[in-house]
Structures are given as structure tokens and as C-alpha cells.
Design a protein around this motif. Structure first.
Motif, PDB file in Angstrom:
ATOM      1  N   VAL A 143       0.838  -1.191   0.000  1.00  0.00           N
ATOM      2  CA  VAL A 143       0.000   0.000   0.000  1.00  0.00           C
ATOM      3  C   VAL A 143       0.875   1.244   0.000  1.00  0.00           C
ATOM      4  CG1 VAL A 143      -1.688   1.339   1.337  1.00  0.00           C
ATOM      5  CG2 VAL A 143      -1.924  -1.153   1.155  1.00  0.00           C
ATOM      6  N   SER A 144       0.515   2.213  -0.847  1.00  0.00           N
ATOM      7  CA  SER A 144       1.145   3.531  -0.825  1.00  0.00           C
ATOM      8  C   SER A 144       0.036   4.572  -0.733  1.00  0.00           C
ATOM      9  CB  SER A 144       2.006   3.732  -2.075  1.00  0.00           C
ATOM     10  OG  SER A 144       1.205   3.628  -3.239  1.00  0.00           O
ATOM     11  N   TRP A 145       0.422   5.857  -0.707  1.00  0.00           N
ATOM     12  CA  TRP A 145      -0.572   6.897  -0.444  1.00  0.00           C
ATOM     13  C   TRP A 145      -0.629   7.937  -1.554  1.00  0.00           C
ATOM     14  CZ3 TRP A 145      -3.871   6.988   3.785  1.00  0.00           C
ATOM     15  CH2 TRP A 145      -3.667   5.943   4.697  1.00  0.00           C
ATOM     16  N   ALA A 146      -1.809   8.140  -2.091  1.00  0.00           N
ATOM     17  CA  ALA A 146      -2.054   9.254  -2.998  1.00  0.00           C
ATOM     18  C   ALA A 146      -2.262  10.490  -2.145  1.00  0.00           C
ATOM     19  CB  ALA A 146      -3.285   8.976  -3.857  1.00  0.00           C
ATOM     20  N   GLY A 147      -1.417  11.482  -2.353  1.00  0.00           N
ATOM     21  CA  GLY A 147      -1.469  12.668  -1.497  1.00  0.00           C
ATOM     22  C   GLY A 147      -0.661  13.805  -2.079  1.00  0.00           C
ATOM     23  N   PRO A 148      -0.167  14.698  -1.243  1.00  0.00           N
ATOM     24  CA  PRO A 148       0.487  15.900  -1.741  1.00  0.00           C
ATOM     25  C   PRO A 148       1.898  15.642  -2.270  1.00  0.00           C
ATOM     26  CG  PRO A 148       0.615  15.833   0.647  1.00  0.00           C
ATOM     27  CD  PRO A 148      -0.254  14.682   0.233  1.00  0.00           C
ATOM     28  N   ALA A 149       2.402  16.622  -2.993  1.00  0.00           N
ATOM     29  CA  ALA A 149       3.813  16.694  -3.365  1.00  0.00           C
ATOM     30  C   ALA A 149       4.413  17.886  -2.627  1.00  0.00           C
ATOM     31  CB  ALA A 149       3.974  16.856  -4.871  1.00  0.00           C
ATOM     32  N   LEU A 150       5.726  17.892  -2.487  1.00  0.00           N
ATOM     33  CA  LEU A 150       6.376  18.952  -1.721  1.00  0.00           C
ATOM     34  C   LEU A 150       6.195  20.324  -2.373  1.00  0.00           C
ATOM     35  CD1 LEU A 150       8.408  19.511   0.724  1.00  0.00           C
ATOM     36  CD2 LEU A 150      10.126  19.697  -1.085  1.00  0.00           C
ATOM     37  N   VAL A 151       6.552  20.438  -3.648  1.00  0.00           N
ATOM     38  CA  VAL A 151       6.608  21.746  -4.298  1.00  0.00           C
ATOM     39  C   VAL A 151       5.220  22.338  -4.512  1.00  0.00           C
ATOM     40  CG1 VAL A 151       7.236  22.933  -6.445  1.00  0.00           C
ATOM     41  CG2 VAL A 151       8.833  21.315  -5.387  1.00  0.00           C
ATOM     42  N   GLY A 152       4.322  21.574  -5.131  1.00  0.00           N
ATOM     43  CA  GLY A 152       3.033  22.120  -5.514  1.00  0.00           C
ATOM     44  C   GLY A 152       2.046  22.286  -4.385  1.00  0.00           C
ATOM     45  N   ASP A 153       2.237  21.532  -3.301  1.00  0.00           N
ATOM     46  CA  ASP A 153       1.266  21.557  -2.204  1.00  0.00           C
ATOM     47  C   ASP A 153       1.844  22.177  -0.932  1.00  0.00           C
ATOM     48  OD1 ASP A 153      -1.027  20.160  -3.465  1.00  0.00           O
ATOM     49  OD2 ASP A 153       0.409  18.525  -3.637  1.00  0.00           O
ATOM     50  N   LEU A 154       2.863  21.540  -0.376  1.00  0.00           N
ATOM     51  CA  LEU A 154       3.437  22.029   0.874  1.00  0.00           C
ATOM     52  C   LEU A 154       4.269  23.283   0.657  1.00  0.00           C
ATOM     53  CD1 LEU A 154       4.286  18.466   2.074  1.00  0.00           C
ATOM     54  CD2 LEU A 154       2.776  20.014   3.317  1.00  0.00           C
ATOM     55  N   GLY A 155       4.757  23.481  -0.567  1.00  0.00           N
ATOM     56  CA  GLY A 155       5.560  24.655  -0.856  1.00  0.00           C
ATOM     57  C   GLY A 155       4.835  25.730  -1.635  1.00  0.00           C
ATOM     58  N   ALA A 156       3.529  25.583  -1.796  1.00  0.00           N
ATOM     59  CA  ALA A 156       2.754  26.559  -2.565  1.00  0.00           C
ATOM     60  C   ALA A 156       2.793  27.925  -1.893  1.00  0.00           C
ATOM     61  CB  ALA A 156       1.312  26.087  -2.698  1.00  0.00           C
ATOM     62  N   PRO A 157       2.669  28.998  -2.674  1.00  0.00           N
ATOM     63  CA  PRO A 157       2.634  30.342  -2.083  1.00  0.00           C
ATOM     64  C   PRO A 157       1.463  30.487  -1.120  1.00  0.00           C
ATOM     65  CG  PRO A 157       2.877  30.440  -4.478  1.00  0.00           C
ATOM     66  CD  PRO A 157       2.550  29.020  -4.137  1.00  0.00           C
ATOM     67  N   GLY A 158       1.626  31.335  -0.136  1.00  0.00           N
ATOM     68  CA  GLY A 158       0.572  31.490   0.859  1.00  0.00           C
ATOM     69  C   GLY A 158       0.575  30.312   1.814  1.00  0.00           C
ATOM     70  N   GLU A 159      -0.520  30.147   2.513  1.00  0.00           N
ATOM     71  CA  GLU A 159      -0.616  29.050   3.476  1.00  0.00           C
ATOM     72  C   GLU A 159      -1.087  27.779   2.787  1.00  0.00           C
ATOM     73  OE1 GLU A 159       0.285  28.983   6.743  1.00  0.00           O
ATOM     74  OE2 GLU A 159       1.163  30.917   6.214  1.00  0.00           O
ATOM     75  N   PRO A 160      -0.542  26.628   3.165  1.00  0.00           N
ATOM     76  CA  PRO A 160      -1.026  25.364   2.593  1.00  0.00           C
ATOM     77  C   PRO A 160      -2.496  25.150   2.936  1.00  0.00           C
ATOM     78  CG  PRO A 160       1.033  25.040   3.812  1.00  0.00           C
ATOM     79  CD  PRO A 160       0.559  26.421   4.122  1.00  0.00           C
ATOM     80  N   ASP A 161      -3.190  24.442   2.061  1.00  0.00           N
ATOM     81  CA  ASP A 161      -4.600  24.147   2.299  1.00  0.00           C
ATOM     82  C   ASP A 161      -4.770  23.409   3.625  1.00  0.00           C
ATOM     83  OD1 ASP A 161      -7.438  23.822   0.971  1.00  0.00           O
ATOM     84  OD2 ASP A 161      -6.912  21.878   1.847  1.00  0.00           O
ATOM     85  N   GLU A 162      -5.711  23.852   4.432  1.00  0.00           N
ATOM     86  CA  GLU A 162      -5.877  23.299   5.783  1.00  0.00           C
ATOM     87  C   GLU A 162      -6.283  21.834   5.756  1.00  0.00           C
ATOM     88  OE1 GLU A 162      -8.496  25.637   8.154  1.00  0.00           O
ATOM     89  OE2 GLU A 162      -7.245  27.443   8.055  1.00  0.00           O
ATOM     90  N   ILE A 163      -7.179  21.479   4.840  1.00  0.00           N
ATOM     91  CA  ILE A 163      -7.642  20.090   4.784  1.00  0.00           C
ATOM     92  C   ILE A 163      -6.512  19.175   4.329  1.00  0.00           C
ATOM     93  CG2 ILE A 163      -9.173  18.510   3.525  1.00  0.00           C
ATOM     94  CD1 ILE A 163     -11.272  20.792   3.590  1.00  0.00           C
ATOM     95  N   MET A 164      -5.781  19.597   3.298  1.00  0.00           N
ATOM     96  CA  MET A 164      -4.648  18.801   2.838  1.00  0.00           C
ATOM     97  C   MET A 164      -3.641  18.604   3.963  1.00  0.00           C
ATOM     98  SD  MET A 164      -1.201  19.155   1.949  1.00  0.00           S
ATOM     99  CE  MET A 164      -1.016  20.887   1.570  1.00  0.00           C
ATOM    100  N   LEU A 165      -3.338  19.682   4.674  1.00  0.00           N
ATOM    101  CA  LEU A 165      -2.342  19.604   5.738  1.00  0.00           C
ATOM    102  C   LEU A 165      -2.825  18.725   6.885  1.00  0.00           C
ATOM    103  CD1 LEU A 165       0.479  20.686   6.235  1.00  0.00           C
ATOM    104  CD2 LEU A 165      -0.537  22.615   7.473  1.00  0.00           C
ATOM    105  N   ALA A 166      -4.116  18.838   7.226  1.00  0.00           N
ATOM    106  CA  ALA A 166      -4.665  18.011   8.300  1.00  0.00           C
ATOM    107  C   ALA A 166      -4.615  16.534   7.929  1.00  0.00           C
ATOM    108  CB  ALA A 166      -6.107  18.434   8.596  1.00  0.00           C
ATOM    109  N   CYS A 167      -4.946  16.210   6.678  1.00  0.00           N
ATOM    110  CA  CYS A 167      -4.907  14.816   6.243  1.00  0.00           C
ATOM    111  C   CYS A 167      -3.470  14.289   6.216  1.00  0.00           C
ATOM    112  CB  CYS A 167      -5.534  14.682   4.854  1.00  0.00           C
ATOM    113  SG  CYS A 167      -7.315  14.973   4.814  1.00  0.00           S
ATOM    114  N   PHE A 168      -2.527  15.130   5.808  1.00  0.00           N
ATOM    115  CA  PHE A 168      -1.123  14.733   5.787  1.00  0.00           C
ATOM    116  C   PHE A 168      -0.620  14.495   7.211  1.00  0.00           C
ATOM    117  CE2 PHE A 168       3.503  15.823   5.160  1.00  0.00           C
ATOM    118  CZ  PHE A 168       3.806  14.691   4.421  1.00  0.00           C
ATOM    119  N   GLU A 169      -0.989  15.364   8.121  1.00  0.00           N
ATOM    120  CA  GLU A 169      -0.597  15.187   9.519  1.00  0.00           C
ATOM    121  C   GLU A 169      -1.243  13.933  10.126  1.00  0.00           C
ATOM    122  OE1 GLU A 169       1.423  17.544  11.916  1.00  0.00           O
ATOM    123  OE2 GLU A 169       2.274  17.225   9.936  1.00  0.00           O
ATOM    124  N   ASP A 170      -2.474  13.643   9.700  1.00  0.00           N
ATOM    125  CA  ASP A 170      -3.116  12.391  10.121  1.00  0.00           C
ATOM    126  C   ASP A 170      -2.276  11.189   9.710  1.00  0.00           C
ATOM    127  OD1 ASP A 170      -5.304  13.286  11.469  1.00  0.00           O
ATOM    128  OD2 ASP A 170      -6.759  12.856   9.909  1.00  0.00           O
TER     129      ASP A 170
END
Length: 336
Positions: A143-170
Motif C-alpha cells: 500500500v502507498s498513499w495518494a497525497g500531496p507533493a512537496l513543491v506544488g502543495d506544501l511549498g505553494a505560495p501562501g498558506e497550505p490548504d488546511e484540509i490537505m495539511l490536516a490529512c497529511f498530519e493524520d
């Protein structure tokens, strides 16, 4: 069409997604198996954000390598994948997608990747990463995980999307158990054309698989597409006109893949432009057509794709799917 972009407000899916937010320091290994990283500032932002959350970030020696459009030549990127597997990290996170992984599939040491998963590593990515995820699943069942990438998601300008970040932290804390979203309101003929849009749907157990539609279709007829019967297939894409999306879906239909699933879940299809030639043919036309072709439920609106708001999904895991009214939920915390 796998693609990276700076996501915009209007790309965000309608409805809501649900993930709980948890914290816990993790060792994250960042590597580049596909396209070259051009936005170095976004790369640095992503690393700093993960560090600010308390995580240890290890950057692969060739993460910023460049060879034509790729993050290094094939040997370089292959070695990076194997270094990630041997790193002992909690998470192996791609820097970005683009293109390049399908070139490497015959040479990847899938047993080494599967061992890393057994030892607790979570492989996370999106877009071109679909090729590695599905090949790993086909060869080892890991099993692997479909989820964010570093540059486009976690490194995007402004604040990262809250839902994406919460799911990643989960995921990092091991607490993720599912993702819910609100189905879009039926439009046009969709209400009558879709068995999925009845008030209730419950699939107690099915293997979740899928990812980027174009990448998945590129694996049809190869040893790298898992043969899954009775699964739940999720799909997304970017910069593909609706007729191209339909053509890709037609390939899966004619290959017999769609009819063998218990449900098809469509994520976000973004960054295309309709033309005057379309005369009313649009993405909903494709959804209506698909529902008329397959005898299985087709759900839409999954918050996943090349958009800021993306949930994390366990590719290859046994999951349950329930729909009550317009509330949909994929969950896996209870399935062993």
C-alpha cells in the motif's frame, strides 16, 4: 495528463472533506523521481514548513538534479528511489510529478520498496507518481498513499490548504481513518442516469486503487497495472479536455476494467478550456456518458487531484464506501 501547477482558488472542489489534525515528529525523505524541480523557492518553502511542524526532513542528494525535463537521468532518478527505500524514513515524499516514472518501471526493486512499507514507511505522491504506486501494488500488493507533493502543495505560495495539511498530519501520526466529502448536486440528466445518486450506497469492503487517469491508462497492457476485480477505482486529471478524458475512460471501458469495479469515484478534473466547437459538450457530458455505459455507481466530487484541497488515499488498501444523501465517506480505519 500528469502536471504540476500553482493551484488557484477556483480550482478547489465543491463541498467539504474531513480529516482530523494530529501532530507527531516524523522523518520525511524528499526525493525527485520524475520532473526536474524548477521552482526552487517552493521547494525550500515546503521543506521549511515541514520542519516548522516539527518534522525531520532529509533531502535526497539529487533532489534538485536536472537533465532535460527530468530530475536527473534515468539512473539518477532510479538511484534516488532506492535511496528513499533504504533511508529508514517514516515518509518518502516526492518533490513533484510531471513525467518520468514510467521509463523506470522495469528497473525498480519492488521488493526493496515493499520491505520499506513493511517497516512502516509511507510512500506519498500524486500525478506521475501513480505509475510507481500501481506498479508497486501490481508486483507486491504493498500500500502507498495518494497525497500531496512537496513543491506544488506544501511549498505553494501562501498558506497550505488546511484540509490537505490536516490529512497529511493524520498520515504522519498514524491516525488517519477515512475521508468524507459532499457530492455535487445532480445536474441535467445526471439525476436519472446514475445508479450512484440514489439516497444510499454501501460497499463494505473493496480494494481502493487509481490515481491520474492518463498515467493509469498508459499502464494498460503492461505488467504494471494491477488486475483488480471488485475494487473502488478513483481517478483525476489535469489539463485534459473533456473529450480526451472520455477517450481515456473509453480505453478502460473497452479493456473491461471499469465493469469489474464496485464503484468509480471521480476526483477533480481541472485546467482545461472548452471551445466553440463543443456546443454544450462538457465535463458533465462525460460523467453522464460514463454512467450510461457502466453498471456500477459513479461518484463525483472527490477532493483529490491537481487542486489545493486534497485528501490522502491508501492505494491498494481495503476500504469501505458509504453514501447517505450527498454525504460520501471512504474509510479504512476498521478494515484489516
Amino acid at each position: 495528463m500528469p502536471h504540476d501547477h500553482d493551484a488557484h482558488e477556483h480550482d478547489q472542489p465543491r463541498g467539504h472533506a474531513a480529516c482530523r489534525h494530529n501532530h507527531g515528529a516524523q522523518h520525511i525523505y524528499v526525493y525527485s523521481p520524475s520532473g526536474a524541480v524548477r521552482d526552487k523557492a517552493a521547494f525550500r518553502r515546503g521543506v521549511k514548513r515541514l520542519q516548522a511542524l516539527g518534522h525531520q526532513v532529509e533531502v535526497d542528494a539529487d533532489a534538485l538534479a536536472s537533465h532535460t525535463r527530468f530530475a536527473g537521468d534515468d539512473d539518477t532518478r532510479l538511484a534516488a528511489i532506492h535511496r528513499a527505500a533504504a533511508s529508514g524514513a517514516d515518509v518518502a515524499l516526492i518533490s513533484r510529478g510531471g513525467y518520468g516514472l514510467t521509463r523506470l518501471l522495469p528497473r525498480i526493486d519492488y521488493a526493496a520498496l515493499a520491505r520499506s512499507v513493511e517497516q512502516g514507511m509511507r510512500w506519498v505522491g500524486v500525478s506521475d507518481f501513480t505509475a510507481l504506486q500501481l506498479a508497486l501494488l501490481a508486483h507486491t500488493g504493498a500500500v502507498s498513499w495518494a497525497g500531496p507533493a512537496l513543491v506544488g502543495d506544501l511549498g505553494a505560495p501562501g498558506e497550505p490548504d488546511e484540509i490537505m495539511l490536516a490529512c497529511f498530519e493524520d498520515l504522519l501520526s498514524g491516525q488517519g481513518e477515512g475521508s468524507g466529502w459532499r457530492l455535487p448536486k445532480p445536474r441535467g440528466q445526471a439525476a436519472s442516469a446514475a445508479p450512484a445518486l440514489s439516497d444510499e450506497l454501501y460497499i463494505p469492503q473493496a480494494r481502493l486503487w487509481g490515481g491520474n487517469l492518463a498515467v493509469l491508462c498508459a499502464l494498460v497492457g503492461t505488467p504494471y497495472l494491477p488486475a483488480i476485480d471488485g475494487g473502488i477505482l478513483f481517478l483525476e486529471d489535469v489539463a485534459e479536455h473533456p473529450y480526451r478524458i472520455e477517450r481515456l475512460l473509453t480505453q478502460l471501458l473497452h479493456a473491461g476494467i471499469l465493469a469489474r469495479q464496485q464503484a468509480i469515484v471521480l476526483g477533480q478534473f481541472t485546467e482545461f478550456r472548452l471551445t466553440s466547437h463543443d456546443r454544450g459538450y462538457r465535463l458533465q457530458s462525460v460523467v453522464d456518458w460514463l454512467r450510461a455505459q457502466v453498471g456500477v455507481p459513479v461518484l463525483t466530487g472527490l477532493p483529490f487531484g491537481h487542486v489545493p484541497t486534497k485528501v490522502l488515499l491508501p492505494v491498494g488498501a481495503q476500504v469501505s464506501l458509504s453514501v447517505e444523501g450527498r454525504d460520501a465517506l471512504l474509510y479504512w480505519g476498521h478494515v484489516h
